[in-house]
Structures are given as structure tokens and as C-alpha cells.
Design a protein around this motif. Structure first.
Motif, PDB file in Angstrom:
ATOM      1  N   GLY A 431       0.832  -1.201   0.000  1.00 24.64           N
ATOM      2  CA  GLY A 431       0.000   0.000   0.000  1.00 24.64           C
ATOM      3  C   GLY A 431       0.864   1.247   0.000  1.00 24.64           C
ATOM      4  N   GLY A 432       0.339   2.314   0.618  1.00 20.14           N
ATOM      5  CA  GLY A 432       1.123   3.537   0.771  1.00 20.14           C
ATOM      6  C   GLY A 432       1.214   4.396  -0.467  1.00 20.14           C
ATOM      7  N   GLU A 433       0.153   4.450  -1.297  1.00 23.61           N
ATOM      8  CA  GLU A 433       0.170   5.343  -2.454  1.00 23.61           C
ATOM      9  C   GLU A 433       0.181   6.806  -2.007  1.00 23.61           C
ATOM     10  N   CYS A 434       0.636   7.675  -2.884  1.00 22.42           N
ATOM     11  CA  CYS A 434       0.660   9.115  -2.584  1.00 22.42           C
ATOM     12  C   CYS A 434      -0.544   9.783  -3.232  1.00 22.42           C
ATOM     13  N   TYR A 435      -1.324  10.477  -2.406  1.00 23.02           N
ATOM     14  CA  TYR A 435      -2.511  11.183  -2.882  1.00 23.02           C
ATOM     15  C   TYR A 435      -2.222  12.683  -2.959  1.00 23.02           C
ATOM     16  N   LEU A 436      -2.588  13.290  -4.087  1.00 25.02           N
ATOM     17  CA  LEU A 436      -2.502  14.737  -4.274  1.00 25.02           C
ATOM     18  C   LEU A 436      -3.901  15.228  -4.626  1.00 25.02           C
ATOM     19  N   PRO A 437      -4.750  15.453  -3.613  1.00 23.65           N
ATOM     20  CA  PRO A 437      -6.169  15.730  -3.871  1.00 23.65           C
ATOM     21  C   PRO A 437      -6.422  17.013  -4.643  1.00 23.65           C
ATOM     22  N   ASP A 438      -5.571  18.030  -4.522  1.00 25.37           N
ATOM     23  CA  ASP A 438      -5.767  19.264  -5.288  1.00 25.37           C
ATOM     24  C   ASP A 438      -5.696  18.996  -6.784  1.00 25.37           C
ATOM     25  N   LEU A 439      -4.916  17.998  -7.169  1.00 20.69           N
ATOM     26  CA  LEU A 439      -4.722  17.658  -8.574  1.00 20.69           C
ATOM     27  C   LEU A 439      -5.506  16.416  -8.975  1.00 20.69           C
ATOM     28  N   LYS A 440      -6.132  15.763  -7.984  1.00 24.01           N
ATOM     29  CA  LYS A 440      -6.789  14.475  -8.191  1.00 24.01           C
ATOM     30  C   LYS A 440      -5.827  13.466  -8.833  1.00 24.01           C
ATOM     31  N   LEU A 441      -4.629  13.439  -8.294  1.00 25.27           N
ATOM     32  CA  LEU A 441      -3.609  12.494  -8.732  1.00 25.27           C
ATOM     33  C   LEU A 441      -3.358  11.476  -7.632  1.00 25.27           C
ATOM     34  N   LYS A 442      -3.264  10.230  -8.020  1.00 27.82           N
ATOM     35  CA  LYS A 442      -2.901   9.141  -7.121  1.00 27.82           C
ATOM     36  C   LYS A 442      -1.690   8.453  -7.741  1.00 27.82           C
ATOM     37  N   LEU A 443      -0.540   8.595  -7.096  1.00 28.33           N
ATOM     38  CA  LEU A 443       0.712   8.111  -7.650  1.00 28.33           C
ATOM     39  C   LEU A 443       1.186   6.855  -6.930  1.00 28.33           C
ATOM     40  N   SER A 444       1.665   5.891  -7.695  1.00 30.93           N
ATOM     41  CA  SER A 444       2.353   4.752  -7.105  1.00 30.93           C
ATOM     42  C   SER A 444       3.548   5.294  -6.326  1.00 30.93           C
ATOM     43  N   TYR A 445       3.784   4.721  -5.146  1.00 21.20           N
ATOM     44  CA  TYR A 445       4.808   5.304  -4.260  1.00 21.20           C
ATOM     45  C   TYR A 445       5.528   4.170  -3.559  1.00 21.20           C
ATOM     46  N   ARG A 446       6.257   3.398  -4.369  1.00 24.42           N
ATOM     47  CA  ARG A 446       7.005   2.258  -3.878  1.00 24.42           C
ATOM     48  C   ARG A 446       8.462   2.658  -3.644  1.00 24.42           C
ATOM     49  N   PRO A 447       9.215   1.877  -2.861  1.00 19.45           N
ATOM     50  CA  PRO A 447      10.641   2.170  -2.690  1.00 19.45           C
ATOM     51  C   PRO A 447      11.344   2.280  -4.033  1.00 19.45           C
ATOM     52  N   GLY A 448      12.073   3.360  -4.212  1.00 17.25           N
ATOM     53  CA  GLY A 448      12.749   3.656  -5.464  1.00 17.25           C
ATOM     54  C   GLY A 448      12.077   4.776  -6.231  1.00 17.25           C
ATOM     55  N   GLU A 449      10.766   4.955  -6.046  1.00 20.59           N
ATOM     56  CA  GLU A 449      10.048   6.012  -6.751  1.00 20.59           C
ATOM     57  C   GLU A 449      10.185   7.327  -5.982  1.00 20.59           C
ATOM     58  N   VAL A 450      10.342   8.416  -6.725  1.00 24.61           N
ATOM     59  CA  VAL A 450      10.634   9.728  -6.137  1.00 24.61           C
ATOM     60  C   VAL A 450       9.628  10.749  -6.653  1.00 24.61           C
ATOM     61  N   ILE A 451       9.133  11.578  -5.748  1.00 22.67           N
ATOM     62  CA  ILE A 451       8.229  12.667  -6.107  1.00 22.67           C
ATOM     63  C   ILE A 451       8.849  13.983  -5.648  1.00 22.67           C
ATOM     64  N   ILE A 452       8.918  14.952  -6.552  1.00 24.49           N
ATOM     65  CA  ILE A 452       9.336  16.315  -6.198  1.00 24.49           C
ATOM     66  C   ILE A 452       8.122  17.199  -6.432  1.00 24.49           C
ATOM     67  N   LEU A 453       7.668  17.867  -5.404  1.00 22.84           N
ATOM     68  CA  LEU A 453       6.402  18.581  -5.494  1.00 22.84           C
ATOM     69  C   LEU A 453       6.450  19.911  -4.745  1.00 22.84           C
TER      70      LEU A 453
END
Length: 517
Positions: A431-453
Motif C-alpha cells: 500500500g502507501g500510495e501518494c494522494y494529491l487531492p488538489d490535482l486528483k492524482l494518485k501516484l504509485s509510491y514504492r521504494p525507489g520512486e521519487v516525487i518532487i512537489l
């Protein structure tokens, strides 16, 4: 009469939780047991309720619980120097070949950076750019930070998105006028035709339950592309780098401990222990004999945090910040200072230094990601970091790091940030997906994946996750470890016009170097 819920001490714990629904159905979460005198008492094994009760106990019992649930020392074999750092023997002339010490720090970094830049240039050329209609960064930034009505709106959107597919493909997401909001380093299908990403017009991204599949961006689509023989690359962190950082992070937490999470809108005050199953079987099995379990008592109720099927580990937060002002103090008068965790006393300071040294390769890769995604912010951060850095083994440009150890993360905006922040997870969990409700984006967020926001403008949250069973062969306990690398706005305002090494030379601005008269 505890079991009917009328007088159970469990009811007094609900105030520790931000979600009262967790306290329902008490009869399914506890049992009755007999003590040595044959009298019945309530026994609770539900991990959530045990964690909340653990947050409520005090004194010696709290100290004992911290000790027995402390983060263990991992095996350190993964911390050995990488190939380019090791001495590589002698040349034919009998002289030792160039190693870390003879080449010098700067040359070592340059060689590594060449590889990183080459690797990430493919992301810069091939990751698509998406425009989100109706989203405006300036409007998002104008909102009051973490206003209750906005947080409730974010929670409602996230509840709606829980059943949506997650997006797992690399990309850049912009607002309607072209401001970059999010840069995502996930997986990428090799382009059949070489194109310059920056020369292409952004593509409209219409969020929805099946939007990732429609664009071929869901994890399932990426898996299928790989099965079909297409080349699928990872733009995120290399496994060997992340494994080393995981060991270094657990070692740091083991030595210097953590701050217990406070109810700050991000974490739940009752989130004190993380329970995880042992390898021997699923948790929640039949009650064991009292000598086979470990527990504490609060208001006449026994709370079990360890038995033959499960065990528990303490949770918390570490703040590693090179320099920021003391709360409610004028930085121009009192200067900026390293965070408490950054110095950690005579025994902890060497551990912090070792952590930064072990995470050098990671820091260099994240710096290049940041530069590719937010070049103007990179220039600002780099100059200010060079002025404010405290630990010289940190290559920058982020002045602060937060380690979120096995905690849940509620919807929030980061109130301290100057601009973009880097976030990435580690550990063994589901589990542990990343939610960005302002953008209605749900990003896969597994070890190794990086988000800059733009973390100060965008609400973001981490979905529910469950730890994997058991401890790894390297002594790493399961669970999700969040990492946030950022630059505090208050620190930036002090450092933006200062020369390199200013904080070190002026003790954070508390020493004025006078000139000869």
C-alpha cells in the motif's frame, strides 16, 4: 462490565485518535483473561488500540516500553564503500591506484555525477509533460495553510480516490499556465522514436478512476509492456543505493532515537507503536499464555504488544536541519542553529556524520533530479545551502531532511517550505500510495520512486499501508519509512544573500567578524 463498552477504559482513548471509527466494535478487539488470582480482566491485542494506549502511559512504564520496542541495530555489511570508493590495489609500477583518498572528494563526486547526469537525461528527454486544466499554482499558494475546511475537502477527495488506479509512469505535471507542480520519477517505457521532451507541447491529463490505464501509465500497463518485450526503465533510485540508505537510516535511528509524533495535522499523537507480524504466522491468533507475551496495563486493561505471532516497534520523527531560527526568535538577532537531532550530543553527532556520509550517492542523485525538474529553484537552494550548511559531508542543496519512521501521514501542506520538496519511501510494506487531492492524482509510491512537489502549496497524503512480516536478513525491520528533503523558508530568507560557508564562519550569524580599524 468492560465488554459491553459502557465502562471500559478503552473509551477514554478515543480522544487520542483523529478517527473515532477506530474505536468501534470493542468486543472484536479484546478478550477476557484471568490473572494470577483467578479474577477476569480485559486483554487488548488490536494494534491500533495498543498504540494509542502506549502513547498515554507515563513514567517508568513508558521508558521501559520505549526500551523493549526500540529500533534494533541492523547488520552493516551494506555500508561498505562502493566500488569507486575502495582502494583498487597497486599498479604495475607498484604505486597504489587512485582511490577515494588520493582522488579527493571533489573528483569522486564529479565522476559519479557524470553517470547520474547521463542516466537522468533520458528522463528529461522522454518523460511526458501533462497540463492540468483548472489548476493554478498562484491560487493554491494563496490559501491559508492547513485550513480545516481545506483539509476536510482534501480528505473527502481522497476517500473518493481510494478505489482509483494509481499512476506509475514518470512524468511532469503542470498547472494551466505551465508552472511545474509535480515531477515524478517512476517507470518509463522506452520511446520508439527519440524526441526532445521539452520541445513538445504538454498533453492534457484528465484525472479519473481509469485515467492511468487510458494513457498506459498504470502499474499494470507498465508490467504488461515489460511482459510484451518492451524496454521499461526505472527513473528513480537504484536498489543498491536505497538498500544502503535504509541500513544507514535504521542505524541512525537505533543510536539517537526519535521524537514521538505530535498531533500536528500530519501524524496522529496515538501513533506510538507499529505492530508487525513475525514470520511464524499471521497476527491476531489465539491468545498465548501470559509468560509468552509482553504487555503493559493502563487503567486495569492489559495491552499486549508482543506475542508469538507479532511484535511491535516504536515510531517517531527525526529532523536533520543544518540551520533554522529558534521558534519565535528573530533570526537576524539570534541567528540560525542546527536542529536538535542534527547535533544529538557527543555520542549522537558521530552517528549523524556517518549517516550523511553513507547517503552521499543518494543526495547527489536527488540533487540532479531536482535540477532537471526545477532548475530555477535548484539555483536558489544551491546558493543558500552553500551559505548555511553545517555538515560538510552533505552535498546539498536541501538544508533539511525529515525521517518519518513507520508513521501514518494525513492530508496536509508543508508549512515551512521555501519551494519544492523531495519525498521518497523506503522499507518493506504494502500500500502507501501518494494522494494529491488538489490535482486528483494518485501516484504509485514504492521504494525507489521519487516525487518532487510544491509541498507547501499542495495537499498530500499517504494511503494506508501494512508492514511485511518478519525481519530481513540484514536485520532491517519491516514498515514504511518516509523521507522528506526540503528547504525551510525562514532559513532561506536569512541565507539567500550570504556568502559560502557563512553559517560555519559566523556560528549561524551569532558572531560578527570585525575588520581592522
Amino acid at each position: 462490565m468492560y465488554m459491553d463498552g459502557s465502562t471500559s477504559p478503552l473509551s477514554s482513548l478515543s480522544e487520542l485518535s483523529e478517527d473515532d471509527d477506530d474505536m468501534s466494535s470493542l468486543s472484536s478487539l479484546s478478550e477476557m483473561s484471568e490473572d494470577g488470582d483467578g479474577e477476569a480482566h480485559e486483554v487488548v491485542t488490536d494494534g491500533r488500540l495498543v498504540s494509542q494506549a502506549a502513547a498515554a502511559i507515563k513514567g517508568e512504564e513508558k521508558s521501559h516500553l520505549r526500551k523493549v520496542t526500540a529500533v534494533p541495530h541492523p547488520k552493516t555489511v551494506l555500508l561498505k564503500p562502493s566500488a569507486y570508493q575502495r582502494t583498487s590495489g597497486k599498479s604495475k609500477s607498484g604505486k597504489r591506484k587512485s582511490d577515494r583518498h588520493t582522488l579527493g572528494k571533489r573528483k569522486q563526486q564529479q565522476r559519479l555525477l557524470q553517470h547520474i547526469y547521463h542516466d537522468l537525461q533520458y528522463w528529461a528527454d522522454e518523460a511526458p509533460v501533462y497540463k492540468l486544466q483548472g489548476v493554478n499554482l498562484q491560487k493554491l499558494q494563496s490559501r491559508t495553510k492547513n485550513a480545516p475546511k481545506d483539509k476536510e475537502k482534501a480528505r473527502a477527495i481522497i476517500r473518493e480516490m481510494e478505489s482509483w488506479e494509481s499512476d506509475g509512469a514518470s512524468g511532469v505535471f503542470q498547472d494551466e499556465v505551465g508552472n511545474t507542480l509535480v515531477a515524478y520519477f517512476g517507470r518509463r517505457v522506452k520511446a520508439e522514436v527519440n524526441t526532445d521532451r521539452m520541445s513538445l507541447d504538454p498533453v492534457a491529463y484528465n484525472p479519473g478512476p481509469k485515467a492511468p490505464s487510458a494513457l498506459g501509465r498504470s502499474p499494470a500497463c507498465l508490467d504488461k509492456a515489460e511482459r510484451d518485450g518492451k524496454k521499461v526503465y526505472s527513473d528513480g533510485l537504484k536498489r543498491e543505493t536505497l538498500d544502503k540508505v535504509h541500513v544507514a537510516t535504521q542505524l541512525l535511528v537505533h543510536h539517537i532515537g526519535m521524537e514521538h509524533a505530535k498531533r500536528d495535522g500530519r501524524h496522529d499523537k496515538g501513533d506510538f507503536l507499529m505492530r508487525y507480524p513475525k514470520d511464524c504466522g499471521p497476527p491476531g491468533g489465539p491468545m498465548t499464555e501470559s509468560e509468552d507475551r509482553q504487555s503493559f496495563v493502563l487503567e486495569g486493561v492489559e495491552y499486549v504488544y508482543h506475542d508469538y505471532t507479532f511484535t511491535s516497534e516504536t515510531t517517531g520523527v527525526l529532523h536533520l536541519v543544518h540551520g533554522w531560527p529558534d521558534q519565535a526568535h528573530d533570526a537576524t538577532k539570534y541567528g540560525i542553529h542546527p536542529s536538535k537531532n542534527m547535533v544529538s550530543g557527543p555520542h549522537g553527532a558521530p552517528q549523524v556524520h556517518a549517516y550523511f556520509n553513507a547517503t552521499e550517492t543518494l543526495a547527489l542523485r536527488l540533487a540532479v533530479m531536482f535540477r532537471k525538474a526545477f532548475p530555477e529553484f535548484y539555483k536558489k537552494y544551491r546558493k543558500a545551502f552553500d551559505a548555511g550548511k553545517w555538515t560538510v559531508v552533505d552535498p546539498g542543496p536541501f538544508l533539511g531532511r525529515v525521517i518519518v519512521w513507520k508513521l501514518s501521514v494525513s492530508p496536509h501542506q508543508d508549512g515551512l517550505d521555501e519551494g519544492p520538496a523531495v519525498i521518497f519511501p523506503m522499507g518493506r510494506f504494502e500500500g502507501g500510495e501518494c494522494y494529491l487531492p488538489d490535482l486528483k492524482l494518485k501516484l504509485s509510491y514504492r521504494p525507489g520512486e521519487v516525487i518532487i512537489l510544491m509541498a507547501g502549496a499542495l495537499y498530500h497524503s499517504i494511503g494506508e499501508w501494512t508492514p511485511a512480516p518478519g525481519v530481513s536478513k540484514d536485520g532491517l525491520t519491516p514498515g514504511r519509512i518516509g523521507n522528506v528533503w526540503f528547504f525551510p523558508h525562514s532559513s532561506y530568507e536569512v541565507l539567500k544573500d550570504k556568502p559560502a560557508n557563512w553559517a560555519l564562519q559566523s556560528a549561524g550569524g551569532t558572531i560578527t567578524i570585525q575588520s581592522h580599524t
